[in-house]
Design an enzyme around this catalytic site. Structure first.
Site, PDB file in Angstrom:
ATOM      1  N   THR A 124      -7.190  -3.569   8.573  1.00  0.00           N
ATOM      2  CA  THR A 124      -6.694  -3.845   7.220  1.00  0.00           C
ATOM      3  C   THR A 124      -5.695  -5.002   7.196  1.00  0.00           C
ATOM      4  O   THR A 124      -4.979  -5.219   8.186  1.00  0.00           O
ATOM      5  CB  THR A 124      -6.000  -2.577   6.664  1.00  0.00           C
ATOM      6  OG1 THR A 124      -5.259  -2.912   5.502  1.00  0.00           O
ATOM      7  CG2 THR A 124      -5.028  -1.977   7.683  1.00  0.00           C
ATOM      8  N   GLU A 177      -3.056  -4.854   5.753  1.00  0.00           N
ATOM      9  CA  GLU A 177      -1.710  -4.279   5.677  1.00  0.00           C
ATOM     10  C   GLU A 177      -0.956  -4.370   7.000  1.00  0.00           C
ATOM     11  O   GLU A 177       0.264  -4.227   7.026  1.00  0.00           O
ATOM     12  CB  GLU A 177      -1.777  -2.825   5.205  1.00  0.00           C
ATOM     13  CG  GLU A 177      -2.413  -2.744   3.835  1.00  0.00           C
ATOM     14  CD  GLU A 177      -2.144  -1.452   3.086  1.00  0.00           C
ATOM     15  OE1 GLU A 177      -1.103  -0.828   3.320  1.00  0.00           O
ATOM     16  OE2 GLU A 177      -2.987  -1.083   2.264  1.00  0.00           O
ATOM     17  N   TYR A 184       1.088   4.367   7.678  1.00  0.00           N
ATOM     18  CA  TYR A 184      -0.343   4.057   7.716  1.00  0.00           C
ATOM     19  C   TYR A 184      -0.593   2.715   8.394  1.00  0.00           C
ATOM     20  O   TYR A 184      -1.358   2.622   9.361  1.00  0.00           O
ATOM     21  CB  TYR A 184      -0.929   4.053   6.283  1.00  0.00           C
ATOM     22  CG  TYR A 184      -2.205   3.242   6.193  1.00  0.00           C
ATOM     23  CD1 TYR A 184      -3.334   3.606   6.925  1.00  0.00           C
ATOM     24  CD2 TYR A 184      -2.275   2.087   5.401  1.00  0.00           C
ATOM     25  CE1 TYR A 184      -4.498   2.844   6.872  1.00  0.00           C
ATOM     26  CE2 TYR A 184      -3.424   1.326   5.342  1.00  0.00           C
ATOM     27  CZ  TYR A 184      -4.532   1.709   6.082  1.00  0.00           C
ATOM     28  OH  TYR A 184      -5.675   0.944   6.038  1.00  0.00           O
ATOM     29  N   LYS A 193      -2.521   1.700  11.949  1.00  0.00           N
ATOM     30  CA  LYS A 193      -3.662   0.777  12.079  1.00  0.00           C
ATOM     31  C   LYS A 193      -3.315  -0.360  13.038  1.00  0.00           C
ATOM     32  O   LYS A 193      -4.151  -0.787  13.841  1.00  0.00           O
ATOM     33  CB  LYS A 193      -4.073   0.223  10.706  1.00  0.00           C
ATOM     34  CG  LYS A 193      -4.777   1.209   9.811  1.00  0.00           C
ATOM     35  CD  LYS A 193      -6.082   1.767  10.387  1.00  0.00           C
ATOM     36  CE  LYS A 193      -7.202   0.770  10.405  1.00  0.00           C
ATOM     37  NZ  LYS A 193      -8.466   1.402  10.911  1.00  0.00           N
TER      38      LYS A 193
HETATM   39  P1  TYD Z   1      -3.579   1.459  -3.094  1.00  0.00           P
HETATM   40  O1  TYD Z   1      -4.886   1.569  -3.803  1.00  0.00           O
HETATM   41  O2  TYD Z   1      -2.935   2.697  -2.586  1.00  0.00           O
HETATM   42  O3  TYD Z   1      -3.803   0.410  -1.924  1.00  0.00           O
HETATM   43  P2  TYD Z   1      -2.710  -0.295  -0.922  1.00  0.00           P
HETATM   44  O4  TYD Z   1      -1.428   0.421  -0.997  1.00  0.00           O
HETATM   45  O5  TYD Z   1      -3.396  -0.087   0.366  1.00  0.00           O
HETATM   46  O6  TYD Z   1      -2.633  -1.722  -1.354  1.00  0.00           O
HETATM   47  O7  TYD Z   1      -2.542   0.716  -4.042  1.00  0.00           O
HETATM   48  C1  TYD Z   1      -2.801  -0.557  -4.564  1.00  0.00           C
HETATM   49  C2  TYD Z   1      -1.582  -0.978  -5.345  1.00  0.00           C
HETATM   50  O8  TYD Z   1      -1.445  -0.122  -6.475  1.00  0.00           O
HETATM   51  C3  TYD Z   1      -0.284  -0.846  -4.563  1.00  0.00           C
HETATM   52  O9  TYD Z   1       0.579  -1.922  -4.927  1.00  0.00           O
HETATM   53  C4  TYD Z   1       0.283   0.476  -5.031  1.00  0.00           C
HETATM   54  C5  TYD Z   1      -0.173   0.554  -6.471  1.00  0.00           C
HETATM   55  N1  TYD Z   1      -0.381   1.907  -7.001  1.00  0.00           N
HETATM   56  C6  TYD Z   1       0.268   2.330  -8.177  1.00  0.00           C
HETATM   57  O10 TYD Z   1       1.020   1.551  -8.801  1.00  0.00           O
HETATM   58  N2  TYD Z   1       0.067   3.599  -8.617  1.00  0.00           N
HETATM   59  C7  TYD Z   1      -0.749   4.477  -7.969  1.00  0.00           C
HETATM   60  O11 TYD Z   1      -0.871   5.642  -8.423  1.00  0.00           O
HETATM   61  C8  TYD Z   1      -1.431   4.037  -6.779  1.00  0.00           C
HETATM   62  C9  TYD Z   1      -2.341   4.961  -6.025  1.00  0.00           C
HETATM   63  C10 TYD Z   1      -1.223   2.748  -6.331  1.00  0.00           C
END
Ligand code: TYD
Length: 333
Positions: A124, A126, A148, A152
């Site tokens: 990822t 990330e 997380y 990874k």
């Molecule tokens: P996510 O889909 O968890 O992916 P990642 O953290 O791996 O990028 O989240 C994407 C973005 O959306 C991240 O900036 C966190 C935000 N987010 C919210 O604002 N509210 C939520 O309920 C979730 C799940 C994520």
């Protein structure tokens, strides 16, 4: 020469199942090893359940006996199996290490023992941590922020160490935020789409101005396939498109496509350690002939349509284990 034989771990998850579908369509013989934790779902491969080129085995990548028993005649392993949700890793960090670090090492050990010709570690963006502006290439330092992404990164480092120490032919892919059908509704897009369809609140963390690079699952899988076929041993390949969006922009698009109003928006506390932005330079993979094809606006609209038309896929998910997670994470938003 017979068909190529692939061991795909995590092949019942969101990206893994799409990859398995592509591989079977390309006449590969696929052994699909999946533990079927909360997010692995046999429904995701129901359309190829009876295909003679697809064999499903339930099991854990960190179980040496199971893994060893599946390696015979395997040409390449593609490891999708992972705990992958940041918010769950904040609630419960240690389980991530077992699957993402130990599991990867167990799988590689078996691959090495059986002389498997290629091991693709699906990772990822990330692992690089936040990228406040511009884009990072594969030489950037790893600065993971969450349990997380740290797990990874641990898996990636094990993979590179297996390449150096044992000469295992390893290729690592680092993908951007992926979206499309069959994504478990804990991630931003499927959570907000399914909540909007049900007229439930959309919990936006902090100011919603966080930026992500979005790539469609089909483009992500095509990128992994390119890395599998053409990647150079021991190399890392970023997989990303050119499409950046803030969470607020995505939320507005989802509200538009589901014909719901902004009254559903809920501003909730920010995620601890929340990465503000990711940005990936994917030119190394593009030089191998890969290019993303799905335009984000179109892909998102199609994804919303898929969730609208496939309630029978997600409604059963949003009860049981999911309900307990959701209430722990969001209260009763
Ligand atoms: P996510 O889909 O968890 O992916 P990642 O953290 O791996 O990028 O989240 C994407 C973005 O959306 C991240 O900036 C966190 C935000 N987010 C919210 O604002 N509210 C939520 O309920 C979730 C799940 C994520």
């Amino acid at each position: 020469m017979g068909a190529i034989k692939l061991l795909v771990s995590g092949g019942c998850g969101f990206i893994g199942s799409q990859f398995v579908r592509t591989a079977v369509a390309r006449d590969a013989q696929v052994v699909n090893l999946d533990k079927l934790t909360y997010s692995g779902n046999p429904e995701n491969v129901a359309d190829i359940a009876d295909n003679p080129n697809h064999t499903f085995v339930q099991g854990d990548i960190s179980d040496p006996e199971i893994v060893d028993g599946l390696m015979d005649g395997v040409d390449a392993v593609i490891n999708f199996a992972a705990e992958s949700h940041v918010d769950r890793s904040i609630l419960d960090p240690t389980g991530f290490i077992t699957t993402d670090v130990l599991g990867t090492a167990v799988l590689m050990q078996a691959a090495h023992k059986h002389g498997v010709s290629r091991f693709v570690q699906v990772s990822t963006d990330e692992v690089y941590g936040p990228v406040p502006e511009g884009e990072v290439d594969e030489n950037a330092a790893l600065r993971p922020s969450s349990p997380y992404s740290a797990s990874k990164a641990g898996g990636d480092l094990q993979a590179l160490a297996f390449a150096t120490t044992f000469g295992l032919d390893v290729v690592i892919t680092r993908g951007a935020n992926t979206y499309g059908p069959r994504q478990y509704p804990e991630k931003l897009i499927p959570l907000f789409v399914t909540n909007a369809l049900d007229r439930l609140g959309l919990p936006i963390y902090g100011d919603g101005q966080q930026v992500r690079n979005w790539i469609h699952v089909d483009d992500h899988c095509a990128g992994i396939w390119t890395a599998l076929e053409k990647g150079e041993s021991g190399r890392v390949y970023n997989i990303a498109g050119d499409q950046y969006a803030t969470n607020m922009e995505i939320t507005r698009l989802i509200l538009e496509h589901t014909e719901r109003g902004e009254d559903l928006i809920r501003h909730v506390s920010d995620r601890p350690g929340h990465d503000r932005r990711y940005g990936l330079d994917a030119s190394r993979l593009k030089a191998l002939g890969w290019d993303p094809e799905v335009e984000f606006a179109h892909g998102l609209e199609e994804t919303v349509t898929w969730y609208r038309e496939n309630r029978s896929w997600w409604e059963p998910i949003k009860s049981g284990e999911y309900r307990r997670y959701y209430e722990r994470q969001y209260g009763t938003t």
